[in-house]
Design an enzyme around this catalytic site. Structure first.
Site, PDB file in Angstrom:
ATOM      1  CB  CYS A  76      -0.890   0.071   1.245  1.00  0.00           C
ATOM      2  SG  CYS A  76      -1.918  -1.348   1.529  1.00  0.00           S
ATOM      3  CG  HIS A 130       0.030   3.124   4.221  1.00  0.00           C
ATOM      4  ND1 HIS A 130      -0.801   2.076   3.898  1.00  0.00           N
ATOM      5  CD2 HIS A 130       0.894   2.643   5.143  1.00  0.00           C
ATOM      6  CE1 HIS A 130      -0.446   1.008   4.585  1.00  0.00           C
ATOM      7  NE2 HIS A 130       0.571   1.327   5.361  1.00  0.00           N
TER       8      HIS A 130
END
Ligand code: CA
Ligand code: CA
Length: 480
Positions: A76, A130
Site C-alpha cells: 500500500c 496510507h
C-alpha cells in the site's frame, strides 16, 4: 448604509466574475477512485471465474481498460506514495509500508497540492494515502481531515477473530472473514464513503466555481473480509473455486530469493484450519461489496450536473495472492500482486484530449506512476519535472499506439523488482537471480524461462530496461 451594502454586493459580483467557472476554464473535473488490495479478480479482467463486479465491468466498458497495468511498489504505502508524488521508490527511497511518507518526503507536492495550485478544488473521502489524510492537501474531506483518520465508522464483530485463530504475533490482526448480520447503513465504512462522494457529485456548486479533484477511496477488499451478509450470498461455500493460478509444484523452478518472497506462514495456517475456500469466499464477497458501493458513485455521476465534464480514473494499489505461489497477501513481484485494475474515461471536450476516450482494451505495459502526469496533461496543466512516469495520453488517444516503456514494480528491498513489457514478465532479485515468464502462453507464470535459450533475446532485451539507479532504502528519522 444601503449604499454600502450595494457596493459590497457589486464587489462580490466582480470578485465572483473573476473566478473562472469550470466551463470558462475548460478544465475537467476529476473523479479519482481507488480500491484497496483488489487484484485482477474482476469480471472484465477474468482473474477468477466467480468474481461478481457488474459496476467495475460497466465502467470498464465505457473506458480505456488497461489490462497490463502494474503497481509501482508491492504494498500500500510505496504504491500510494508513488501515485501521489509521481515518483518511483527508485527516486524517493520509500519502498516499504513501515516508512513514513510525511517524514521522508515532507516537501513532496502531492497530486492534489499541484492541482490546487493550478486552480482546482480538492476533496475526498476514505483511504487515499496510507492510513492518513494529509489535511493540508485538501479543501475538504470526510471524515474530518484534521483528525487524519480516513475511515468513517465501520461495524466490526463484537468478538474477534471470527473464522481463523491467531497463530502468533506475526499474524496480521485483520486477517479474518465473516458475513455480518447488518445492513449497508449499519455497516458504514465504504457505504458512507460512497454516500459522501455521491452527494458531492449531486451538488452543482461542488468545487465552489473551480474544477474539482474528487478522491473516492474504498477500503474493501482490504482485510478484514467482514461485509454485510447479502454480499456473501452469491458465493455459497460449496461452489467456491480455488484460484486459477494455483499450482502445487510451482516453486520448483524459482530461485531461492523468490521462494522466500513466495512462502509465508499464512497459507499453511489457513489450510491447516481448513479455511482456504472460506477465505476466497470472503475476498469475493468483499470485492462484490466494494463493487456495489462503486455502483452508487457511478449512478450519482450519471445523474450529476458534472457528468459531461468529469474524467473518471479507477485504480487499485496492488493485487493479492490467495495461495498462488504458496503465498498469501501482497509484497511479491508476480502478476497476482502487481497487476491491477486501471480504467480511465475521458469526456469529449477535455483540454488535453479533445476527442475524449473511446471504449477499448489497452494491452500496453503501464504503471500507476503515470497517473500524475496523465492527469496534468489531460487538464492542460504544465508538465512537472519531478514526475518519473510517462503520460498515458498517447494510449488514451490510441490504445494500440507504439509504446516503448515497461512497467516496473519495486519490492521492499532496492534491487528486487518485477518488470512487464508487452509479452514478458521479468523478475530480478538483488542477488542477480532471475525469472522470466511469457504471459501469452503462460498467464499464471508457472514456467520460469530465464534459463531457456529459446527466450534469450527477450531476456536480454527486458534486462536492459531494468532501472539501474536505485535510491537506497531510507530510514525514517527517529522522533526526538
Ligand atoms: Ca493496499
Ligand atoms: Ca513454476
Amino acid at each position: 448604509m444601503k449604499i454600502s451594502i450595494l457596493i459590497l454586493f457589486l464587489c462580490s459580483l466582480t470578485l465572483r466574475a473573476k473566478e473562472p467557472s469550470v466551463e470558462q476554464s475548460g478544465k475537467p473535473n476529476i473523479l479519482f477512485i481507488a480500491l484497496d488490495d483488489l487484484n485482477n479478480w474482476i469480471g472484465c479482467l477474468g482473474g477468477h471465474p466467480q468474481a461478481l463486479t457488474p459496476n467495475l465491468d460497466r465502467l470498464a466498458a465505457q473506458s480505456v481498460l488497461f489490462t497490463n497495468a502494474h503497481c509501482v511498489g508491492s504494498a500500500c504505502n510505496p504504491s500510494r506514495t508513488a501515485i501521489f508524488t509521481g515518483q518511483s521508490p527508485a527516486t524517493t527511497g520509500l519502498y516499504r509500508n513501515g516508512q513514513s511518507m510525511r517524514e521522508l518526503l515532507p516537501e513532496a507536492e502531492l497530486l492534489p497540492d499541484y492541482l490546487r495550485r493550478e486552480g482546482y478544488y480538492a476533496s475526498g473521502s476514505g483511504k487515499m494515502l496510507h492510513y492518513f489524510i494529509n489535511a493540508s492537501s485538501w479543501d475538504t474531506y470526510f471524515p474530518d481531515k484534521e483528525k487524519e483518520d480516513p475511515f468513517p465508522f465501520t461495524l466490526y464483530p463484537e468478538e474477534r477473530p471470527v473464522s481463523i485463530p491467531r497463530a502468533g504475533k506475526w499474524m496480521y490482526v485483520e486477517t479474518d472473514w465473516a458475513a455480518l448480520d447488518c445492513t449497508d447503513e449499519e455497516f458504514g465504512g465504504d457505504y458512507a464513503v460512497s454516500n459522501y462522494i455521491a452527494d458531492r457529485l449531486a451538488d452543482p456548486d461542488h468545487g465552489e466555481g473551480k474544477p474539482f479533484f474528487l478522491a473516492c477511496g474504498f477500503y474493501r477488499p482490504h482485510e478484514p473480509w467482514f461485509v454485510p451478509k447479502k454480499y456473501f450470498e452469491p458465493f455459497p461455500l460449496e461452489s467456491i473455486q480455488l484460484p486459477l493460478g494455483y499450482k502445487a509444484d510451482d516453486l520448483e523452478d524459482i530461485p531461492e530469493r523468490g521462494q522466500k518472497y513466495a512462502r509465508n506462514r499464512y497459507f499453511d495456517h489457513i489450510r491447516k484450519h481448513d479455511q482456504w475456500k472460506q477465505a476466497i469466499q470472503g475476498y469475493l464477497a468483499s470485492i462484490y461489496f466494494a463493487d456495489c458501493q462503486l455502483g452508487r458513485v457511478l449512478d450519482a455521476l450519471d445523474k450529476s450536473p458534472h457528468k459531461d465534464n468529469t474524467i473518471v480514473v479507477l485504480w487499485s494499489d496492488h493485487g493479492w495472492h490467495l495461495g498462488e505461489k504458496e503465498h498469501w497477501q501482497k509484497y511479491t513481484a508476480w502478476h497476482d500482486n502487481t497487476n491491477v485494475p486501471l480504467m480511465i474515461r475521458v469526456p469529449e471536450g477535455t483540454t488535453g484530449l479533445v476527442a475524449g476516450t473511446q471504449p477499448a482494451r489497452c494491452t500496453r505495459p503501464v504503471s500507476l506512476l503515470s497517473l500524475y502526469p496523465t492527469l496534468l496533461e489531460l487538464a492542460g496543466l504544465p508538465e512537472r519535472e519531478e514526475n518519473d512516469g510517462p503520460s498515458l495520453v498517447p494510449l488514451l488517444e490510441n490504445p494500440n499506439a507504439s509504446w516503448n516503456h515497461v512497467a516496473v514494480t519495486h519490492l521492499d528491498h532496492p534491487g528486487d523488482m518485477g518488470i512487464s513489457d508487452q509479452e514478458y514478465r521479468y523478475i530480478r532479485y538483488r542477488d542477480g537471480s532471475e525469472e522470466l515468464y511469457h504471459l501469452p502462453t503462460d498467464p499464471h507464470e508457472w514456467h520460469n524461462l530465464s534459463a531457456d535459450h529459446t527466450h534469450t533475446k527477450a531476456l536480454e532485451a527486458i534486462r536492459k530496461k531494468a532501472p539501474t539507479k536505485l535510491a537506497p532504502l531510507r530510514e525514517t528519522p527517529l522522533k526526538s
